[in-house]
Scaffold this active site. Structure first.
Site, PDB file in Angstrom:
ATOM      1  NE  ARG A 122      35.388  27.846  47.681  1.00  0.00           N
ATOM      2  CZ  ARG A 122      34.324  28.263  47.039  1.00  0.00           C
ATOM      3  NH1 ARG A 122      33.383  27.435  46.686  1.00  0.00           N
ATOM      4  NH2 ARG A 122      34.170  29.534  46.773  1.00  0.00           N
ATOM      5  CD  GLN A 127      38.375  31.415  55.257  1.00  0.00           C
ATOM      6  OE1 GLN A 127      38.944  32.124  56.066  1.00  0.00           O
ATOM      7  NE2 GLN A 127      37.203  30.884  55.477  1.00  0.00           N
ATOM      8  CG  ASP A 130      38.070  30.522  47.820  1.00  0.00           C
ATOM      9  OD1 ASP A 130      37.879  30.385  46.593  1.00  0.00           O
ATOM     10  OD2 ASP A 130      37.269  30.132  48.674  1.00  0.00           O
ATOM     11  CB  SER A 133      35.634  33.089  47.793  1.00  0.00           C
ATOM     12  OG  SER A 133      35.087  31.888  48.257  1.00  0.00           O
ATOM     13  CE1 TYR A 230      31.477  24.554  46.494  1.00  0.00           C
ATOM     14  CE2 TYR A 230      32.708  22.734  47.442  1.00  0.00           C
ATOM     15  CZ  TYR A 230      32.670  23.997  46.888  1.00  0.00           C
ATOM     16  OH  TYR A 230      33.831  24.705  46.738  1.00  0.00           O
TER      17      TYR A 230
END
Ligand code: NAD
Length: 379
Positions: A122, A127, A130, A133, A230
């Site tokens: 990530r 991006q 991903d 996501s 996270y």
């Protein structure tokens, strides 16, 4: 360079790994693209649209896969299918490797280079690749739709000649990608929205979306985010304080959407059976964490459970796949961005850069062996 897109074999899977738009891009990149007839049908993409984009539509999975250099899939291929892929080919999918050791061995045994898209780092550069996501975003939206469909009242405030209807109160637990989209969707529906998370950074995000933030904001909360962004597993003491706060808040809520996850751990249980029993009949809980054990004690994977007091707990699987056209469009773009890193623009040929961090992070099998660091030693 031949790219193959077979039809997903799981009858519950409505997504597809390429759209006519991404097929057109692959052709422009110099690839020959083969699509199995009907592969895009459940996502609303027709064979002739793929053909117009420059793809060749073929009638069987075997003919699609024969000689392919790259195979694009949504889910990990079954043993029978992987046998039809030539050794050394790149097979790219959401591999769901944990707890499926035998399936992984069969993928490795076929000699293919399997890439697990869920292991994409990530980082800013990745991006656009991903998949966690892109699919969580769709799932967060769909969770609100599912809740609204099961809720026996309307969501927004309504002023009618027959009287005023109060807006629904929606509580979002876990404010990652799915939770943020759920907040935005619930707000657009006109609900009164509250949200909680253990990461302090989420407070500002919740407020900026017009929702109220609710959490135990003690010293432990201030340290709850890991360097990777996270959540940590919280202490027993924090969990008790959090449970007391949630128990009080939840009893006044109409809809709760839970999305809380901790990397590499089972989902934290945030809603106990007793908390559900304190909710009003007709309340709805959508547990998006059910595939990892669930945030609600009563949630069951793939089922809707009705509690003794008449609350519904929805434990639907593959929620993003319930919005197949959008989920596929985003997933296909994630794959396109990743495959682009594997193509040498001058020669328009496949040239996997084995020392690239994106390749190293996602490569699961190569030359007949499991090569990913998470699986090499332990499985
Ligand atoms: P996730 O799916 O791992 O978890 C969902 C949410 O649950 C997280 O916000 C987490 O803090 C929360 N949670 C965990 N335990 C909880 C508990 N006990 N109580 C309440 N909430 C709890 O998260 P995600 O959606 O993958 O996103 C995690 C982070 O990564 C976010 O900050 C996100 O913005 C970030 N992110 C960064 C990139 C990037 O830089 N390329 C891409 C995607 C996401």
């Amino acid at each position: 360079m031949l790219i193959a897109i077979p039809t997903e074999t799981d009858p519950d899977e409505g997504r597809v790994a390429a759209t006519p738009e991404t097929v057109k891009k692959f052709v422009e990149l110099g690839a020959e693209v083969r699509i199995e007839a009907g592969a895009g049908l459940k996502s609303g993409f027709l064979d002739n649209e793929y053909a117009q984009a420059g793809g060749a539509v073929v009638q069987s999975a075997a003919a699609t896969l024969n000689g392919a250099d790259i195979v694009l899939r949504v889910r990990r291929p079954a043993t029978e299918e992987i046998a039809g892929v030539k050794p050394g080919a790149a097979v790219i999918a959401i591999m769901a490797p944990y707890g499926h050791g035998d399936a992984l061995k069969s993928v490795a045994g076929a000699g293919v280079c399997a890439f697990a898209m869920e292991f994409m780092p990530r980082i800013t550069r990745a991006q656009s690749m991903d998949v966690l996501s892109s699919q969580a975003n769709v799932a967060g939206y769909r969770a609100v739709i599912d809740a609204a469909a099961e809720y026996g009242r309307v969501i927004p405030m309504m002023m009618t000649a027959a009287g005023m209807i109060q807006p629904a109160k929606i509580f979002i637990m876990g404010v990652g990608v799915a939770g943020l989209q759920a907040i935005a969707t619930a707000r657009k529906f006109g609900a009164i929205v509250t949200a909680t998370d253990v990461r302090p950074a989420t407070k500002e995000q919740v407020v900026s979306l017009g929702a109220k933030f609710i959490a135990v904001e003690d010293e432990e909360f201030k340290q709850a985010e890991t360097a990777a962004g996270y959540a940590k597993e919280m202490s027993t003491g924090y969990k008790a304080k959090q449970a007391a706060l949630i128990a009080e808040h939840i009893s006044s809520q109409d809809i709760v959407i839970t999305t809380a996850l901790i990397p590499g751990r089972p989902a934290p249980v945030l809603i106990t059976a007793a908390m559900v029993e304190a909710m009003r009949p007709g309340s709805v809980i959508v547990d998006l964490a059910v595939e990892r054990g669930g945030n609600c004690e009563l949630a069951k994977a793939g089922e809707t459970v009705v509690s003794k007091n008449g609350a519904k707990i929805i434990g639907r699987l593959n929620v993003a796949g319930q919005v197949p056209a959008t989920a596929s469009a985003l997933y296909a773009k994630n794959l396109l961005a990743f495959v682009e890193t594997m193509i040498e623009p001058k020669t328009k040929s496949l040239a996997i850069k084995w020392d690239d961090e994106l390749i190293k992070a996602t490569l699961l099998t190569k030359d007949g062996a499991l090569v990913h660091p998470s699986f090499k030693a332990g499985s």
